[in-house]
Scaffold this active site. Structure first.
Site, PDB file in Angstrom:
ATOM      1  N   TYR A 144       0.893  -1.370  -0.110  1.00  0.00           N
ATOM      2  CA  TYR A 144      -0.109   0.000  -0.078  1.00  0.00           C
ATOM      3  C   TYR A 144       0.759   1.659   0.312  1.00  0.00           C
ATOM      4  O   TYR A 144       1.810   1.089   0.564  1.00  0.00           O
ATOM      5  CB  TYR A 144      -0.681   0.091   0.782  1.00  0.00           C
ATOM      6  CG  TYR A 144      -1.652   0.988   1.398  1.00  0.00           C
ATOM      7  CD1 TYR A 144      -2.563   1.312   0.517  1.00  0.00           C
ATOM      8  CD2 TYR A 144      -1.989   2.101   2.154  1.00  0.00           C
ATOM      9  CE1 TYR A 144      -4.401   2.165   0.519  1.00  0.00           C
ATOM     10  CE2 TYR A 144      -2.130   3.197   2.199  1.00  0.00           C
ATOM     11  CZ  TYR A 144      -3.967   3.498   1.841  1.00  0.00           C
ATOM     12  OH  TYR A 144      -4.137   4.758   1.841  1.00  0.00           O
ATOM     13  N   ASP A 239       9.270   2.302  -0.138  1.00  0.00           N
ATOM     14  CA  ASP A 239       7.967   2.863   0.420  1.00  0.00           C
ATOM     15  C   ASP A 239       8.586   3.085   2.061  1.00  0.00           C
ATOM     16  O   ASP A 239       8.392   1.781   1.964  1.00  0.00           O
ATOM     17  CB  ASP A 239       6.742   2.837  -0.325  1.00  0.00           C
ATOM     18  CG  ASP A 239       5.688   3.392   0.779  1.00  0.00           C
ATOM     19  OD1 ASP A 239       6.112   3.801   1.816  1.00  0.00           O
ATOM     20  OD2 ASP A 239       4.646   3.071   0.512  1.00  0.00           O
ATOM     21  N   LYS A 267       5.692   8.951   9.274  1.00  0.00           N
ATOM     22  CA  LYS A 267       5.097   8.353  10.415  1.00  0.00           C
ATOM     23  C   LYS A 267       6.412   8.791  11.751  1.00  0.00           C
ATOM     24  O   LYS A 267       6.444  10.184  12.365  1.00  0.00           O
ATOM     25  CB  LYS A 267       4.929   7.161   9.893  1.00  0.00           C
ATOM     26  CG  LYS A 267       3.561   6.352   9.150  1.00  0.00           C
ATOM     27  CD  LYS A 267       3.627   4.715   9.127  1.00  0.00           C
ATOM     28  CE  LYS A 267       2.364   4.205   8.488  1.00  0.00           C
ATOM     29  NZ  LYS A 267       1.311   4.749   8.820  1.00  0.00           N
TER      30      LYS A 267
END
Length: 427
Positions: A144, A239, A267
Site C-alpha cells: 500500500y 516506500d 510516520k
C-alpha cells in the site's frame, strides 16, 4: 439506548462522518464491534472515552516509536506552538530536519517535506515519471502506497494487461499505466521487465510490507528489483513510510542492503504529527519545482510544529543502544506469542524487525498477498476481541502490522502474553 460511552460516540459520529471514522480501518468493520474512542494516551497506554486502559500496539499506526507523550517531544512541540503554528514561509527547523534525515539515510542527498505518506508517494511517482520521461509504473499486490488514484489498483489478467481500479471514482484511464505484480515472485518480475522495461518509469515497493501484515521481501527479490531497474533505466522507489526509522536506523533498505533511487518516508519522522517526505540523489530531486519542471507544493509542508515534533523524535532514536533495546522488546513479544499459541495448539507464525512485528494464524510465514489471504479471518477476529477485552489493543484488521515502542516495559509485555494465553485458549 446503550449506556456505553463508546457506543454513544459511535452513534454521534456516524451521523456526521461517513462510517463514523476519518480513516476506514478505525471503524472495526473487519473485526466487528464498536471502535474505541480514545481520550488520552501516555507511554505504552491508551485510555478510551469510558476510562478503559489498553496496552497499545498500534502506536498511531507506527509513528509513536518513543511511546505517547515523550517529555522531550512534548517540550519541543510546546515551544514551537508558542512561536507560531504556521507561516507559509521557510524556517530554519525545516533545514535541521532535512539535515537529520539525510544524515541517517545515505541513499538520499536531498529531501522534500510534505504532510502525509500518500502525498509523499504520489509526488515521488510524479517525479519518477518526470525524470525518466516514461509513463508506466510497477507495484506489488498487497503493498500500500497511499490512496493516490494511480495506486488504487489490482492486478490485470496477465502481464500484458495493466491494472484495474479498486475504488469507485478512479477512471480506468488513470490506472492504465500501472502494472501490479506478485510480491516475491522473481520470475514474474523478470518477465514484466522483459515485456515493458523500456516504458517503465519506476518500480515502487515496500521492502518490508506492513499492509498485508508483516511480509518481507526476500533478499534475492529485492536485489533483482534493483538490478532490473538499473538495467532498464527505471527508478527504484522504496516506500519506507512505515519502515523508515522503525525497523532500523537505515529503514528496510538498510536491512536488505539495497540502494533506491527515491525513498518515501513518513510516520516516525513526524513523531505523531502530520509530516512525510521523499528524497533521493540531487540530480533527480532537482527536477522538482522551483528548480525543475515537476510541480509539487503544499501549504503546510514542513510546518514548524510538525518539524519540531519530528526533529525531537529523530534525536531520541539516534541515542546509542536505542534500536538494540527496541528490537529485543519486540522479539520478546513475538517469541512469547508464538509460545502461547503453540501451547494451545493454534496455528501461528510471526516475524519482526526493529520495533515492527506481524503474526499470522498460519503454520508458516506467507511470502505474498495470496498466501496472506489464506489466514483464518474469523479466528483472528475472535483473537482480536479476546485481547481487547483483556486490555491489549492490536490492529483491528488481519492485514496490518503491529508496533512496539521504547516505552513498552517488561511488565507490559508480560501482561500482553498472559492476555494472549487466555485469548488463544478461547480459540
Amino acid at each position: 439506548m446503550t449506556t456505553d460511552l463508546n457506543d454513544q460516540l459511535f452513534e454521534r459520529a456516524r451521523a456526521v462522518i461517513p462510517g463514523g471514522v476519518n480513516s476506514p480501518v478505525r471503524a472495526f468493520r473487519a473485526v466487528g464491534g464498536t471502535p474505541r474512542f480514545i481520550a488520552r494516551a501516555e507511554g505504552p497506554y491508551m485510555w478510551d472515552a469510558a476510562g478503559a486502559r489498553y496496552i497499545d500496539y498500534i502506536g498511531s499506526w507506527g509513528p509513536m516509536i518513543l511511546g505517547h507523550g515523550h517529555p522531550a517531544v512534548i517540550e519541543a512541540v510546546q515551544r514551537a506552538v508558542a512561536e507560531g503554528l504556521s507561516f507559509g514561509a521557510p524556517t530554519e527547523r525545516e533545514i535541521e530536519l532535512a539535515e537529520a534525515i539525510l544524515a541517517l539515510m545515505p541513499s538520499m542527498e536531498m529531501v522534500r517535506l510534505v504532510s502525509s505518506g500518500t502525498e509523499a508517494a504520489m509526488s515521488a511517482l510524479r517525479l519518477a515519471r518526470g525524470a525518466t520521461g516514461r509513463k508506466r509504473i510497477v507495484k506489488f499486490e498487497g503493498c500500500y502506497h497511499g490512496h493516490a488514484d494511480a495506486l488504487l489498483v489490482k492486478a490485470g489478467s496477465g502481464l500484458a494487461t495493466f491494472g484495474q481500479t479498486t475504488s469507485a471514482g478512479v477512471p480506468e484511464e488513470v490506472v492504465q499505466h500501472t502494472l501490479v505484480l506478485e510480491y516475491n515472485n522473481v520470475a514474474q518480475l523478470e518477465e514484466a521487465f522483459a515485456l515493458h522495461g523500456r516504458d517503465i518509469a519506476c518500480l515502487v515497493i515496500e521492502a518490508i510490507a506492513g499492509n498485508m501484515n508483516f511480509v518481507r521481501a526476500t533478499p534475492a527479490f529485492a536485489r533483482r528489483c534493483r538490478e532490473l531497474c538499473t538495467q532498464y533505466g527505471a527508478l527504484l522507489v522504496v516506500d519506507e513510510v512505515m519502515t523508515g526509522f522503525r525497523v532500523g536506523p537505515r529503514g528496510a533498505q538498510g536491512v536488505l542492503g539495497i540502494t533506491p533511487d527515491l525513498t518515501v518516508l513518513g510516520k516516525v519522522i513526524g513523531g505523531g504529527m502530520p509530516l512525510a517526505a521523499f528524497g533521493g540523489p540531487r540530480a533527480i530531486m532537482e527536477q522538482l519545482a522551483p528548480l525543475g519542471p515537476v510541480y509539487q507544493a503544499g501549504t503546510l509542508s514542513g510546518n514548524p510544529v510538525a518539524t519540531a515534533c519530528g526533529l525531537a523524535t529523530l534525536r531520541e532514536i539516534a541515542r546509542p543502544g536505542f534500536y538494540e533495546s527496541l528490537a529485543a522488546k519486540t522479539r520478546m513479544l513475538v517469541d512469547g506469542l508464538a509460545a502461547a499459541a503453540a501451547a494451545e495448539g493454534v496455528p501461528f507464525s510471526a516475524d519482526c524487525e526493529g520495533g515492527m512485528f506481524g503474526f499470522f494464524l498460519l503454520p508458516a510465514l506467507p511470502g505474498n498477498y495470496g498466501q496472506v489471504m489464506q489466514s483464518d479471518g474469523a479466528r483472528f477476529n475472535r483473537l482480536f476481541h479476546g485481547l481487547l477485552a483483556r486490555g491489549v489493543y492490536i490492529a483491528p484488521a488481519l492485514y496490518e502490522a503491529g508496533f512496539v515502542s521504547a516505552a513498552h516495559g517488561d511488565a507490559d509485555i508480560a501482561a500482553t502474553l498472559e492476555a494472549a494465553r487466555e485469548a488463544f485458549r478461547g480459540l
